[in-house]
Write an enzyme that holds these catalytic residues in place. Structure first.
Site, PDB file in Angstrom:
ATOM      1  N   LYS A  55     -11.804  -6.255  -3.050  1.00  0.00           N
ATOM      2  CA  LYS A  55     -12.763  -5.206  -2.890  1.00  0.00           C
ATOM      3  C   LYS A  55     -12.322  -3.885  -3.432  1.00  0.00           C
ATOM      4  CE  LYS A  55     -14.263  -6.775   1.910  1.00  0.00           C
ATOM      5  NZ  LYS A  55     -13.274  -6.868   2.703  1.00  0.00           N
TER       6      LYS A  55
ATOM      7  N   LYS B 234       0.904  -1.324  -0.067  1.00  0.00           N
ATOM      8  CA  LYS B 234       0.035  -0.014  -0.034  1.00  0.00           C
ATOM      9  C   LYS B 234       0.940   1.230  -0.050  1.00  0.00           C
ATOM     10  CE  LYS B 234      -4.489  -1.668   1.638  1.00  0.00           C
ATOM     11  NZ  LYS B 234      -5.159  -2.144   2.681  1.00  0.00           N
TER      12      LYS B 234
ATOM     13  N   LYS C  24      -5.294 -11.454  -6.959  1.00  0.00           N
ATOM     14  CA  LYS C  24      -6.302 -11.731  -6.191  1.00  0.00           C
ATOM     15  C   LYS C  24      -7.522 -10.952  -6.325  1.00  0.00           C
ATOM     16  CE  LYS C  24      -5.790  -9.408  -2.060  1.00  0.00           C
ATOM     17  NZ  LYS C  24      -5.463  -8.966  -0.608  1.00  0.00           N
TER      18      LYS C  24
END
Ligand code: TYM
Length: 335
Positions: A203, A118, A200
């Site tokens: 969301k 991130k 993957k």
């Protein structure tokens, strides 16, 4: 003593409600939250405090939390077998997180790949909460003396950190925490994006075709599966290098309960144009009863409110005992 009932072991897990809960969440984790209730007492949570490590619109966060709460019950959380609560309703989580932060070396947090990924993306708002997030996760787990923690593969490293924190505190003060084990399924632990099967399913993916939300309509589900990225061959077999087909076979196999060789056999000699919609149909059929139950639960807000209030109380009772035990060991004066 021989007649004393044995305390059931505990299964703990949590999910963020920061976006639409998807098939990867279900197959990697929620399915096992539900399955483990047969052997274990479940303690499960919508972790809204984790969700604010990324900026949230207040109204959306509230709505998403309630929707996720109803959806998890629709997926099969049994309120007679499990405690199911909203994390911010139970103050011990934040309290223990503070204490455990004082037993967690900076360097260990810096090695967490989710944080590194991130922060490497150069997103704005790389805040301290994003960095200390795994400590809050350790607190969630350790507060309930969890034996097992059903999660997908991406949480493995955070689980390792939770174990290390527990072992470190136990090493200093004696037996304070139960040291939890991760429960990661061999098939389904990492469901991939339908739009890019090397990533993957997530969301946070900007591509709307990447993930199947559990509440997607049949029409949307069929469209997403029909456009799923595969390969230029024409063979429906599970083999290294066939990421898209492997992912579809995995999904098909779990939702139908057939194993992968059986699924390969069923589609042997057929083209992707037949296979992809067949997976879509199977997923839509699988999700239909969950969606129906969701509509009923979410439609009755008063009942939902009563359930989450009762469950917050139960969770506060359990976690309060652990917190007092920890405070006592640390040397805080009893309240
Ligand atoms: P979260 O909300 O990102 O995901 C919820 C669960 O879904 C799993 N998962 C997947 N499994 C298979 N394939 C995928 N593509 C996929 N994407 C997500 C995750 O591994 C997770 O089990 N930090 C956690 C929430 C959390 C927690 C906890 C979990 C907070 N405290 C304590 C366990 C115990 C998270 O962000 O999960």
């Amino acid at each position: 003593m021989a007649n004393q009932p044995q305390k059931r072991k505990i299964s703990f897990s949590g999910i963020q409600a920061s976006g639409d809960i998807h098939l990867g969440n279900y197959l990697g984790a929620i399915k096992n939250w539900v399955a483990l209730q047969e052997q274990y007492s479940g303690v499960y949570s919508i972790v809204d405090m984790h969700a604010i490590t990324v900026r949230q619109d207040p109204k959306s966060l509230r709505d998403n939390t309630l929707r996720a709460y109803a959806l998890m019950i629709a997926c099969g959380i049994d309120l007679n077998k499990s405690i199911f609560f909203i994390q911010s309703h139970v103050p011990a989580h934040a309290e223990l997180a503070w204490a455990l932060g004082c037993y967690t070396p900076f360097g260990e947090l810096g090695r967490m790949t989710q944080f590194k990924d991130k922060s490497a993306k150069g997103e704005d708002n790389i805040n301290a909460g994003l960095f200390t997030y795994p400590i809050l996760m350790a607190s969630d787990i350790l507060l309930y003396d969890a034996d097992v923690v059903p999660v997908g593969e991406d949480q493995k490293q955070h689980l390792e950190l939770s174990r290390n924190i527990a072992l470190r505190v136990n090493g200093i003060y004696g037996n304070v925490f139960k040291v939890p084990e991760a429960f990661i399924p061999k098939v389904g632990g990492r469901i991939m994006s339908l739009a890019d099967p090397t990533k993957k399913m997530a969301k946070s993916d900007d591509n709307p075709k990447a993930a199947i939300a559990l509440l997607d309509t049949k029409d949307v589900i069929m469209k997403k599966f029909k456009s799923a990225v595969t390969d230029s061959e024409a063979e429906i077999v599970y083999r290294e290098g066939k990421d898209g087909i492997n992912n579809l076979l995995t999904i098909y196999s779990i939702v139908t309960g057939k194993d992968i060789p059986a699924a390969e056999k069923e589609f042997s000699g057929m083209g992707y144009g037949v296979f992809k919609p067949a997976v879509g149909e199977a997923v839509a059929d699988f999700l239909a009863p969950i969606q129906k139950r969701f509509d009923e639960l979410y439609g009755d807000k008063a009942q939902l409110e009563q359930i989450y209030r009762e469950n917050a109380q139960k969770a506060a009772e359990e976690s309060g005992k652990t917190l007092r035990r920890v405070y006592d060991k640390i040397g805080f004066v009893p309240r």
